[in-house]
Design a protein around this motif. Sequence first.
Motif, PDB file in Angstrom:
ATOM      1  N   ALA A 263       0.836  -1.211   0.000  1.00 23.44           N
ATOM      2  CA  ALA A 263       0.000   0.000   0.000  1.00 23.44           C
ATOM      3  C   ALA A 263       0.867   1.256   0.000  1.00 23.44           C
ATOM      4  O   ALA A 263       0.583   2.217  -0.718  1.00 23.44           O
ATOM      5  CB  ALA A 263      -0.935  -0.008   1.208  1.00 23.44           C
ATOM      6  N   ASP A 264       1.927   1.257   0.816  1.00 22.28           N
ATOM      7  CA  ASP A 264       2.838   2.415   0.849  1.00 22.28           C
ATOM      8  C   ASP A 264       3.531   2.616  -0.494  1.00 22.28           C
ATOM      9  O   ASP A 264       3.664   3.750  -0.964  1.00 22.28           O
ATOM     10  CB  ASP A 264       3.897   2.240   1.940  1.00 22.28           C
ATOM     11  CG  ASP A 264       3.357   2.493   3.334  1.00 22.28           C
ATOM     12  OD1 ASP A 264       2.229   2.988   3.470  1.00 22.28           O
ATOM     13  OD2 ASP A 264       4.093   2.192   4.304  1.00 22.28           O
ATOM     14  N   LEU A 265       3.985   1.532  -1.099  1.00 27.41           N
ATOM     15  CA  LEU A 265       4.661   1.643  -2.395  1.00 27.41           C
ATOM     16  C   LEU A 265       3.700   2.137  -3.475  1.00 27.41           C
ATOM     17  O   LEU A 265       4.060   2.985  -4.291  1.00 27.41           O
ATOM     18  CB  LEU A 265       5.271   0.289  -2.786  1.00 27.41           C
ATOM     19  CG  LEU A 265       6.472  -0.145  -1.956  1.00 27.41           C
ATOM     20  CD1 LEU A 265       6.789  -1.609  -2.218  1.00 27.41           C
ATOM     21  CD2 LEU A 265       7.676   0.735  -2.238  1.00 27.41           C
ATOM     22  N   THR A 266       2.487   1.622  -3.479  1.00 24.65           N
ATOM     23  CA  THR A 266       1.490   2.059  -4.455  1.00 24.65           C
ATOM     24  C   THR A 266       1.184   3.544  -4.279  1.00 24.65           C
ATOM     25  O   THR A 266       1.103   4.290  -5.257  1.00 24.65           O
ATOM     26  CB  THR A 266       0.208   1.213  -4.330  1.00 24.65           C
ATOM     27  OG1 THR A 266       0.539  -0.157  -4.574  1.00 24.65           O
ATOM     28  CG2 THR A 266      -0.854   1.660  -5.316  1.00 24.65           C
ATOM     29  N   ALA A 267       1.045   3.983  -3.027  1.00 22.46           N
ATOM     30  CA  ALA A 267       0.788   5.397  -2.751  1.00 22.46           C
ATOM     31  C   ALA A 267       1.944   6.281  -3.216  1.00 22.46           C
ATOM     32  O   ALA A 267       1.744   7.439  -3.577  1.00 22.46           O
ATOM     33  CB  ALA A 267       0.539   5.607  -1.262  1.00 22.46           C
ATOM     34  N   ALA A 268       3.156   5.727  -3.235  1.00 25.27           N
ATOM     35  CA  ALA A 268       4.328   6.475  -3.677  1.00 25.27           C
ATOM     36  C   ALA A 268       4.519   6.402  -5.191  1.00 25.27           C
ATOM     37  O   ALA A 268       5.479   6.944  -5.726  1.00 25.27           O
ATOM     38  CB  ALA A 268       5.578   5.945  -2.978  1.00 25.27           C
TER      39      ALA A 268
END
Length: 70
Positions: A31-36
């Motif tokens: 989720a963090d990587l996708t948001a970035a």
Amino acid sequence: MPRTGRCGCGRSRRTTCGRVGDDEYGRHLRADLTAAGVAGVLVDPTEPSGPALILVDAAGENMIAVSPRR
């Protein structure tokens, strides 16, 4: 947020290849990587996620320490 998501934003093209486990840590990381803006993170249902520390020296040589989460 992982450093790969912040490093050199807007100044150069970057490619990240990665795989996370289908566990709580992996879902949070994905989720963090996708948001970035990182796309293409694979999910491996057979292995847990775990941290890795990658050190790179001035000559570009790296050393990777992995701590599997079991």
